[in-house]
Design a protein around this motif. Structure first.
Motif, PDB file in Angstrom:
ATOM      1  N   MET A 267       2.039   7.314   6.426  1.00 20.63           N
ATOM      2  CA  MET A 267       1.452   8.539   6.340  1.00 20.63           C
ATOM      3  C   MET A 267       1.456   9.229   5.274  1.00 20.63           C
ATOM      4  SD  MET A 267       3.587   9.973   9.925  1.00 20.63           S
ATOM      5  CE  MET A 267       2.781  11.524   9.918  1.00 20.63           C
ATOM      6  N   HIS A 268       2.357   8.905   4.417  1.00 21.68           N
ATOM      7  CA  HIS A 268       2.401   9.382   2.920  1.00 21.68           C
ATOM      8  C   HIS A 268       1.362   9.252   2.104  1.00 21.68           C
ATOM      9  CE1 HIS A 268       3.557  10.050  -1.276  1.00 21.68           C
ATOM     10  NE2 HIS A 268       3.955  11.175  -0.771  1.00 21.68           N
ATOM     11  N   TYR A 269       0.867   7.956   1.985  1.00 14.80           N
ATOM     12  CA  TYR A 269       0.042   7.450   1.137  1.00 14.80           C
ATOM     13  C   TYR A 269      -1.398   7.513   1.655  1.00 14.80           C
ATOM     14  CZ  TYR A 269       3.187   4.921  -2.168  1.00 14.80           C
ATOM     15  OH  TYR A 269       4.088   4.652  -3.071  1.00 14.80           O
ATOM     16  N   ALA A 270      -1.635   7.898   2.965  1.00 13.83           N
ATOM     17  CA  ALA A 270      -3.058   7.916   3.517  1.00 13.83           C
ATOM     18  C   ALA A 270      -3.372   9.150   4.383  1.00 13.83           C
ATOM     19  CB  ALA A 270      -3.339   6.578   4.504  1.00 13.83           C
ATOM     20  N   ALA A 271      -2.510   9.897   4.099  1.00 13.19           N
ATOM     21  CA  ALA A 271      -2.465  11.157   5.112  1.00 13.19           C
ATOM     22  C   ALA A 271      -2.867  11.007   6.562  1.00 13.19           C
ATOM     23  CB  ALA A 271      -3.625  12.126   4.346  1.00 13.19           C
ATOM     24  N   LEU A 272      -2.340  10.122   7.170  1.00 15.93           N
ATOM     25  CA  LEU A 272      -2.428   9.944   8.640  1.00 15.93           C
ATOM     26  C   LEU A 272      -1.648  10.601   9.626  1.00 15.93           C
ATOM     27  CD1 LEU A 272      -2.490   6.010   8.679  1.00 15.93           C
ATOM     28  CD2 LEU A 272      -4.326   7.486   8.290  1.00 15.93           C
ATOM     29  N   ARG A 273      -2.145  11.247  10.650  1.00 15.54           N
ATOM     30  CA  ARG A 273      -1.423  11.703  11.602  1.00 15.54           C
ATOM     31  C   ARG A 273      -0.492  10.838  12.402  1.00 15.54           C
ATOM     32  NH1 ARG A 273      -6.754  14.125  11.631  1.00 15.54           N
ATOM     33  NH2 ARG A 273      -6.745  16.173  11.136  1.00 15.54           N
ATOM     34  N   PRO A 274       0.793  11.146  12.934  1.00 13.05           N
ATOM     35  CA  PRO A 274       1.195  10.330  13.571  1.00 13.05           C
ATOM     36  C   PRO A 274       0.732   9.712  14.884  1.00 13.05           C
ATOM     37  CG  PRO A 274       2.643  12.408  13.528  1.00 13.05           C
ATOM     38  CD  PRO A 274       1.157  12.673  12.997  1.00 13.05           C
TER      39      PRO A 274
ATOM     40  N   VAL B 218      -9.748  -2.452   6.953  1.00 14.06           N
ATOM     41  CA  VAL B 218     -11.020  -3.344   6.366  1.00 14.06           C
ATOM     42  C   VAL B 218     -10.508  -4.255   5.225  1.00 14.06           C
ATOM     43  CG1 VAL B 218     -13.164  -2.986   5.538  1.00 14.06           C
ATOM     44  CG2 VAL B 218     -12.247  -1.360   7.213  1.00 14.06           C
ATOM     45  N   ARG B 219      -9.768  -3.637   4.115  1.00 13.92           N
ATOM     46  CA  ARG B 219      -9.522  -4.425   2.914  1.00 13.92           C
ATOM     47  C   ARG B 219      -8.189  -3.960   2.488  1.00 13.92           C
ATOM     48  NH1 ARG B 219     -11.745  -4.195  -1.732  1.00 13.92           N
ATOM     49  NH2 ARG B 219     -11.846  -1.873  -1.697  1.00 13.92           N
ATOM     50  N   LEU B 220      -7.434  -5.034   2.359  1.00 15.81           N
ATOM     51  CA  LEU B 220      -6.019  -4.795   1.665  1.00 15.81           C
ATOM     52  C   LEU B 220      -5.807  -5.722   0.521  1.00 15.81           C
ATOM     53  CD1 LEU B 220      -3.675  -4.549   4.831  1.00 15.81           C
ATOM     54  CD2 LEU B 220      -4.582  -2.941   3.534  1.00 15.81           C
ATOM     55  N   PRO B 221      -6.570  -5.735  -0.640  1.00 14.24           N
ATOM     56  CA  PRO B 221      -6.514  -6.801  -1.745  1.00 14.24           C
ATOM     57  C   PRO B 221      -5.190  -6.125  -2.660  1.00 14.24           C
ATOM     58  CG  PRO B 221      -7.976  -4.731  -2.289  1.00 14.24           C
ATOM     59  CD  PRO B 221      -7.721  -4.690  -0.725  1.00 14.24           C
ATOM     60  N   GLU B 222      -4.587  -7.517  -3.318  1.00 16.10           N
ATOM     61  CA  GLU B 222      -3.409  -7.230  -3.960  1.00 16.10           C
ATOM     62  C   GLU B 222      -3.625  -6.494  -5.320  1.00 16.10           C
ATOM     63  OE1 GLU B 222      -0.547 -10.202  -4.504  1.00 16.10           O
ATOM     64  OE2 GLU B 222      -1.297 -11.300  -2.769  1.00 16.10           O
ATOM     65  N   GLY B 223      -2.908  -5.187  -5.420  1.00 16.48           N
ATOM     66  CA  GLY B 223      -2.658  -4.743  -6.765  1.00 16.48           C
ATOM     67  C   GLY B 223      -4.284  -3.755  -6.910  1.00 16.48           C
ATOM     68  N   GLU B 224      -4.917  -3.400  -5.910  1.00 14.53           N
ATOM     69  CA  GLU B 224      -6.193  -2.824  -5.841  1.00 14.53           C
ATOM     70  C   GLU B 224      -6.356  -1.662  -4.599  1.00 14.53           C
ATOM     71  OE1 GLU B 224      -9.870  -5.036  -6.173  1.00 14.53           O
ATOM     72  OE2 GLU B 224      -9.015  -6.418  -7.588  1.00 14.53           O
ATOM     73  N   TRP B 225      -7.315  -0.769  -4.852  1.00 13.12           N
ATOM     74  CA  TRP B 225      -7.177   0.198  -3.669  1.00 13.12           C
ATOM     75  C   TRP B 225      -7.871  -0.489  -2.439  1.00 13.12           C
ATOM     76  CZ3 TRP B 225      -5.709   5.122  -3.066  1.00 13.12           C
ATOM     77  CH2 TRP B 225      -5.223   5.868  -4.049  1.00 13.12           C
ATOM     78  N   GLY B 226      -7.445  -0.216  -1.130  1.00 15.32           N
ATOM     79  CA  GLY B 226      -8.030  -1.004  -0.277  1.00 15.32           C
ATOM     80  C   GLY B 226      -8.798   0.076   0.660  1.00 15.32           C
TER      81      GLY B 226
ATOM     82  N   ASP C   8     -17.042   8.336  16.476  1.00 17.37           N
ATOM     83  CA  ASP C   8     -16.980   8.802  15.015  1.00 17.37           C
ATOM     84  C   ASP C   8     -15.855   7.892  14.244  1.00 17.37           C
ATOM     85  OD1 ASP C   8     -19.105  10.245  15.212  1.00 17.37           O
ATOM     86  OD2 ASP C   8     -18.009  12.267  14.804  1.00 17.37           O
ATOM     87  N   THR C   9     -16.139   7.532  12.872  1.00 19.35           N
ATOM     88  CA  THR C   9     -14.935   7.013  12.438  1.00 19.35           C
ATOM     89  C   THR C   9     -14.569   7.899  11.264  1.00 19.35           C
ATOM     90  OG1 THR C   9     -16.597   5.785  11.017  1.00 19.35           O
ATOM     91  CG2 THR C   9     -15.591   4.874  13.109  1.00 19.35           C
ATOM     92  N   ARG C  10     -13.405   7.260  10.651  1.00 21.08           N
ATOM     93  CA  ARG C  10     -13.229   8.110   9.197  1.00 21.08           C
ATOM     94  C   ARG C  10     -12.559   6.768   8.403  1.00 21.08           C
ATOM     95  NH1 ARG C  10      -8.395  11.080  10.452  1.00 21.08           N
ATOM     96  NH2 ARG C  10      -6.832  10.457   8.781  1.00 21.08           N
ATOM     97  N   TYR C  11     -12.974   6.926   7.240  1.00 16.52           N
ATOM     98  CA  TYR C  11     -12.530   6.109   6.100  1.00 16.52           C
ATOM     99  C   TYR C  11     -11.607   6.804   5.513  1.00 16.52           C
ATOM    100  CZ  TYR C  11     -12.649   4.583   1.225  1.00 16.52           C
ATOM    101  OH  TYR C  11     -12.169   4.184   0.170  1.00 16.52           O
ATOM    102  N   VAL C  12     -10.636   5.978   5.078  1.00 13.80           N
ATOM    103  CA  VAL C  12      -9.295   6.291   4.499  1.00 13.80           C
ATOM    104  C   VAL C  12      -8.951   5.366   3.349  1.00 13.80           C
ATOM    105  CG1 VAL C  12      -7.102   7.048   4.751  1.00 13.80           C
ATOM    106  CG2 VAL C  12      -8.455   7.454   6.683  1.00 13.80           C
ATOM    107  N   PRO C  13      -8.656   5.865   1.968  1.00 12.88           N
ATOM    108  CA  PRO C  13      -8.453   4.891   1.127  1.00 12.88           C
ATOM    109  C   PRO C  13      -7.065   4.417   1.173  1.00 12.88           C
ATOM    110  CG  PRO C  13      -8.561   7.030  -0.057  1.00 12.88           C
ATOM    111  CD  PRO C  13      -8.855   7.164   1.557  1.00 12.88           C
ATOM    112  N   VAL C  14      -7.002   3.011   0.907  1.00 12.43           N
ATOM    113  CA  VAL C  14      -5.429   2.453   0.902  1.00 12.43           C
ATOM    114  C   VAL C  14      -4.897   2.395  -0.393  1.00 12.43           C
ATOM    115  CG1 VAL C  14      -4.039   0.407   1.950  1.00 12.43           C
ATOM    116  CG2 VAL C  14      -6.118   1.446   3.263  1.00 12.43           C
ATOM    117  N   HIS C  15      -3.823   3.101  -0.596  1.00 13.71           N
ATOM    118  CA  HIS C  15      -3.278   2.919  -2.021  1.00 13.71           C
ATOM    119  C   HIS C  15      -2.770   1.748  -2.479  1.00 13.71           C
ATOM    120  CE1 HIS C  15       0.101   3.885  -4.898  1.00 13.71           C
ATOM    121  NE2 HIS C  15      -0.748   4.959  -5.292  1.00 13.71           N
ATOM    122  N   PRO C  16      -2.669   1.195  -3.600  1.00 21.59           N
ATOM    123  CA  PRO C  16      -2.405  -0.360  -3.429  1.00 21.59           C
ATOM    124  C   PRO C  16      -0.852  -0.551  -3.159  1.00 21.59           C
ATOM    125  CG  PRO C  16      -3.337   0.529  -5.481  1.00 21.59           C
ATOM    126  CD  PRO C  16      -3.217   1.454  -4.689  1.00 21.59           C
ATOM    127  N   GLU C  17      -0.065   0.380  -3.404  1.00 22.96           N
ATOM    128  CA  GLU C  17       1.383   0.153  -2.604  1.00 22.96           C
ATOM    129  C   GLU C  17       1.337   0.258  -1.366  1.00 22.96           C
ATOM    130  OE1 GLU C  17       5.332  -0.444  -2.553  1.00 22.96           O
ATOM    131  OE2 GLU C  17       4.005  -0.321  -4.293  1.00 22.96           O
TER     132      GLU C  17
END
Length: 187
Positions: A1-8, A20-28, A62-71
């Motif tokens: 929730m903290h890195y992606a501002a997700l609701r419970p 969609v993407r979870l690359p190592e060391g990069e934004w997903g 409808d969908t919502r794109y959310v960036p995934v912090h590398p951590e």
């Protein structure tokens, strides 16, 4: 929730296909398609405590794109490697392998909070509920200088709501704001 501002209710509904993407060391990237808010069994059509619904303030489909912090990407990869996914490809499972319950995640949240905070902080309202992690994420994005329309899109609400609810989180940035204006208007 903290890195992606997700609701419970978005975390509970998170499935492997949303990642969609979870690359190592990069934004997903994750693309949310639905949520599972807790309404109580008396208020759902199925008689279950949670029911799959469209994202909050979004039309069905409808969908919502959310960036995934590398951590966060690293944490999600480790979690999936250690625990796999449920039969419905759900990422987070309850203690018995079914749907994550409020009781289960609140227990872990409050135990973690007690261990992470000094006693005075633990007795305060600081991060007192899991939703505070979402608020902390949005505040971090604002304080990092990310434009409000981008944050509103990622967090899944309007710019009006963003500025009304989070405007107070930018305390102490007046000097930087004035420097930017000076730089932009200097002859």
């Amino acid at each position: 929730m903290h890195y992606a501002a997700l609701r419970p209710e978005e975390v509970v509904a998170l499935r492997k296909e949303h990642l969609v993407r979870l690359p190592e060391g990069e934004w997903g990237e994750m693309r949310l398609t639905n949520a599972e808010p807790r309404a109580g069994s008396r208020w759902t059509n199925s008689g279950k405590v949670r029911e799959r619904r469209e994202l909050k303030h979004r039309a069905p489909g409808d969908t919502r794109y959310v960036p995934v912090h590398p951590e966060l990407g690293a944490m999600l990869r480790r979690h999936i490697q250690a625990f796999g996914t449920g039969p419905d490809r759900r990422i987070f499972l309850g203690p018995r392998g079914g749907q994550m319950t409020d009781q289960a995640y609140l227990k872990v949240f409050h135990e973690s909070r007690t261990k992470a905070f000094a006693p005075a902080e633990a007795d305060s309202p600081l991060m007192d509920v899991p939703y505070a992690l979402r608020r902390a994420c949005v505040s971090t994005w604002l304080n990092a200088g990310v434009p409000a329309p981008q944050i509103a899109e990622w967090a899944g609400h309007s710019v009006d709501v963003l500025l009304r609810v989070y405007a107070k989180c930018i305390y102490g940035q007046q000097g930087e704001a004035m420097r930017r204006i000076w730089d932009a208007t200097r002859p």
